[in-house]
Design an enzyme around this catalytic site. Structure first.
Site, PDB file in Angstrom:
ATOM      1  N   CYS A  32      79.679  61.455  65.133  1.00 23.45           N
ATOM      2  CA  CYS A  32      80.925  60.781  65.522  1.00 23.45           C
ATOM      3  C   CYS A  32      82.118  61.410  64.800  1.00 23.45           C
ATOM      4  O   CYS A  32      83.181  61.616  65.399  1.00 23.45           O
ATOM      5  CB  CYS A  32      80.851  59.296  65.197  1.00 23.45           C
ATOM      6  SG  CYS A  32      79.569  58.395  66.070  1.00 23.45           S
ATOM      7  N   ASP A 476      98.301  73.735  26.909  1.00 22.36           N
ATOM      8  CA  ASP A 476      99.643  73.934  26.379  1.00 22.36           C
ATOM      9  C   ASP A 476      99.667  73.308  24.986  1.00 22.36           C
ATOM     10  O   ASP A 476      98.932  72.354  24.718  1.00 22.36           O
ATOM     11  CB  ASP A 476     100.662  73.250  27.299  1.00 22.36           C
ATOM     12  CG  ASP A 476     102.050  73.261  26.698  1.00 22.36           C
ATOM     13  OD1 ASP A 476     102.548  74.338  26.364  1.00 22.36           O
ATOM     14  OD2 ASP A 476     102.630  72.159  26.546  1.00 22.36           O
TER      15      ASP A 476
END
Length: 808
Positions: A32, A476
């Site tokens: 489906c 970072d």
């Protein structure tokens, strides 16, 4: 139509795309899903379509204005998939107000399934009682009557089996056969063959009316359990949707009476930016805003997962959907409707649940041809056994071959036709495309909803697969590994006399701080904040500065009292032609070795002094790095600071010098990530890199990385760029998000393995492949039971992810 947030920063030349969200009903299996996607992609103007079986949602991508959502909905409805577009008036309340329709539909479907299951269970009990022999006949003689069993099978087909037969027929008509087509063909074939045997007894066929009854009973049981499991899988997401407040207390004239003036209740979607809203203790905060009056504590657990309430006072920001606990406050609205943090989280989680993992592509490809393949296998099974098998192995028998006439039960001759027919039916019924269709979406549904509960937003199945392949995590430094709140530790003045030695004067460093604070008043860098705070603590007056100029990652300049003052690193001063003596360089190097960031100050073209700033590590930085390395990941540090400062931080974390990349300005961080991806190492020749940053200066690097992980997701760029957004201010969430992503992707792989393995083993088993060696034959009702519980097992396996909530 609803615009979903982008997952990457789009190139400027790309056309502007919009995403249309559709609520799609009637989908039963992967076939489906394939049929719906095919219908959508064939519609003019549609660029792509992604359909989720578990949430019954389709996301269609098209150029802005090129596709009408209503036309798409009508197209799907016309081919048997009742569909409605998710419409919105531009507010999250509008979005959520349309959701009860599909939710109500699912509730009705669940009630209908339970009723059908109850009827099927009664029929199954009555049908199976005929196998109890004398016990059944002594209690109720009619139970051994073949006509009674014919009636039971007829009722089973007309009442609980009718939706399956109708949907299977419609799927066949629209050239998209599905699981119901296979089940319908199997049950009808068994019923018709038994009916022929009953009406024409001279043919010598046996009746097996109990087979269609048992097949429907097992299938409906499996579907009911599956629906319940899918409901549990979606429970966390429904809780997220329910958090959005519907009502706000608008303060009509705040300039007159402030919070004490009268308020009026209005729908939260009608509040506008800038208006004041009153929030009483126990109320949900209706919009994002700033506290202007009052003090309270707010439960932000829905947003961050943290159970400890947060104190809020004038000037603090609050988020819509969080719970005001202790005091009455007035807030000034900053974001409303679909712009609020909660609305964006809902949109991100919902979008994530429709983004498929690449590993699902194989299942999607198989699903498109699955039903046709099963029908072909069924025909081949019938042909083989009818023309060859029953003649080679004449002793084959299957359960259900007892013909009941009146009160007597006797064996009937085995018919090659019926034996072959039963095996063909078993092949049709045992196949389960539903398990393939549910393998990925249920795991993503549970994983992303769990993440949202814990402040971890994971943007889809494709992200999960990339996280699973990660081998490098780059952090970072400032604001990510460190607290982001640096303080001034040293202020050293350079003497202009004699040898140029450094000396700490009693009053001169103060003037150096004053000059630096004046220049830094024109920027918002964390170092600027540290210098200005130092000036405030020393109660120094800050002179006026003009003509500011900032070069990200290098420095800043301004004119103070007629003199040009420069603040920055060595490169910034060298670029302006300022000489730096060896003594200053040595002192700066010593400070940097201690992990401090050194800011050079030059006045009127001459180096005037050095200011050292230190940013401490987050409390959980060390444990985070250690856990990631224990998980087999390479951890690296990326910083704009000098090598010495970055190496000092790396040393505290136990990182090697080879894992430190320093002196990289924000604009070049993306290039540094790209170099890592291209180069790799001998151990990891193809580096899959995650970048962890704060989502502001690190946006290009987050976008370049294979997986961007952003802290502090209040910024728009973090929500837009990163694949994983961490709502809590906790570095440990990097570990938790990777663990959750890995666990979710492992569930996807397990589900797909079992879905493929089930069909790979089940279909040959039903075709009688074990009869020649072991004498085992799987009857149709047994095949139906296996098929029903395959989907249940896949969904249940996904739900087991929730154990991570208690055992992270």
């Amino acid at each position: 139509m609803q615009l979903a947030p982008k997952t990457k920063l789009a190139p400027e030349f790309d056309p502007i795309l919009e995403k249309i969200i559709l609520d799609v009903g009637g989908m039963k299996c992967a076939g489906c899903v394939n049929a719906v996607e095919r219908q959508l992609t064939q519609h003019p103007g549609v660029k792509s379509a992604c359909v989720n079986l578990a949430t019954e949602v389709a996301v269609v991508e098209s150029e802005t204005g090129a596709v009408d959502a209503d036309a798409l909905a009508q197209r799907l409805t016309a081919v048997g998939f009742p569909t409605q577009p998710r419409k919105t008036s531009g507010t999250v309340a509008g979005e959520i107000s349309t959701l009860p329709d599909p939710a109500e539909r699912q509730r009705r479907e669940m009630q209908s399934s339970v009723r059908q299951l109850a009827i099927a269970a009664i029929l199954l009990l009555l049908s199976g009682s005929g196998h109890f022999g004398n016990l059944g006949s002594s209690v109720l003689p009619v139970l051994n009557n073949i006509w009674f069993h014919c009636g039971l099978a007829t009722v089973a087909l007309l009442i609980p089996g009718r939706p399956i037969l109708v949907d299977g027929w419609l799927g066949w008509r629209r050239n998209a056969p599905n699981m119901n087509t296979l089940v319908g063909l199997g049950t009808l074939t068994a019923y018709v063959a038994s009916l022929v045997a009953l009406l024409f007894p001279k043919m010598g066929w046996e009746c097996f009316f109990d087979e269609p009854v048992m097949m429907l009973g097992f299938i409906l049981l499996g579907r009911t359990l599956e629906q319940q499991a899918r409901g549990r899988a979606a429970a966390a997401f429904r809780k997220l949707l329910a958090l959005q407040p519907q009502v706000a207390r608008l303060i009509a004239n705040p300039e007159k009476g402030g919070m004490g003036s009268s308020s009026v209740e209005i729908p939260a979607e009608q509040v506008r930016v800038g208006e004041w809203v009153q929030v009483l203790p126990g109320d949900k905060i209706p919009v994002d805003g700033e506290v202007v009056v009052g003090k309270t504590t707010v439960d932000e657990s829905m947003l961050t997962g943290e159970a400890v309430p947060v104190i809020k006072q004038p000037g603090d920001m609050v988020t819509g959907g969080t719970l005001n606990q202790s005091g009455a406050i007035a807030i000034q609205t900053t974001r409303t409707g679909s712009d609020t943090t909660l609305a964006r989280i809902v949109a991100l989680v919902e979008a994530a649940q429709t983004r498929k993992a690449p590993v699902q592509k194989l299942a999607d490809t198989v699903a498109g041809y699955f039903t046709y393949g099963v029908l072909t296998a069924s025909i081949l099974t019938f042909v083989f056994w009818y023309f060859f098998g029953t003649h080679i192995w004449t002793d084959i028998s299957m359960s259900g071959d007892m013909e009941m006439m009146g009160h007597a039960t006797h064996e009937v001759p085995h018919s090659p036709l019926l034996i072959s027919l039963k095996l063909a039916i078993a092949v049709m019924v045992v196949a389960c495309p539903c398990a393939l269709g549910l393998a990925t979406p249920t795991a993503i549904l549970v994983g992303t909803a769990m993440g949202a509960e814990r402040g971890l937003l994971i943007k889809g199945g494709d992200v999960l697969e990339k996280v699973h392949k990660l081998n490098t995590v780059v952090f970072d430094k400032t604001g990510t590994l460190t607290t982001g709140n640096p303080i001034v530790t040293d202020c050293l003045l350079i003497s202009e006399m004699g040898s140029g030695e450094l000396e700490a004067g009693s009053h001169e460093p103060h003037s150096l701080i004053q000059l630096a604070a004046a220049v830094e008043s024109g920027t918002h860098h964390p170092l600027a904040k540290a210098i200005q705070q130092e000036a405030q603590q020393q109660q120094l007056s800050i002179p006026e500065a003009v003509e500011f100029h900032t070069e990200p990652g290098l420095g800043v300049s301004a004119v103070v009292e007629g003199k040009i003052v420069l603040l920055g690193n060595w490169d910034w001063l060298s670029w302006h032609g300022i000489a730096i003596n060896e003594t200053a360089q040595q002192v700066a190097q010593d400070l940097a070795t201690d992990g401090k960031t050194v800011v050079c100050v030059a006045v009127a073209g001459t180096l005037a002094g050095l200011i050292a700033v230190s940013d401490t590590l987050r409390p959980d930085a060390q444990s985070t790095v250690d856990k990631l390395r224990q998980m087999g990941l390479r951890v690296m540090l990326l910083s704009g600071d000098r090598q010495e400062a970055a190496s000092a931080i790396a040393k505290q974390l136990g990182l090697d010098s080879a894992d430190v990349i320093a002196g990289v300005p924000p604009a070049k961080k993306a290039a540094a990530i790209n170099s890592l991806q291209q180069a790799g190492t001998k151990a990891t020749p193809n580096s899959i890199v995650a970048m962890v940053g704060d989502g502001i200066n690190d946006a290009p690097a987050l976008s370049q990385a294979d997986v961007g992980i952003a802290l502090h997701s209040g910024t728009d760029v973090a929500m837009e760029t990163a694949e994983i957004v961490l709502m809590r201010d906790r570095l440990n969430d990097v570990v938790e998000s990777i663990q959750l992503s890995r666990a979710t992707f492992n569930k996807i792989r397990q589900n797909l393995f079992w879905a493929f393995a089930y069909n790979t083993v089940g279909i040959p088993l039903a075709a009688g492949v074990l009869f020649p060696s072991l004498g085992f034959v799987l009857n149709p009702s047994g095949a139906a039971a296996l098929m029903a519980f395959s989907s249940v097992s896949v969904v249940t396996n996904s739900i087991l992810l929730r154990r991570l909530a208690h055992h992270p």
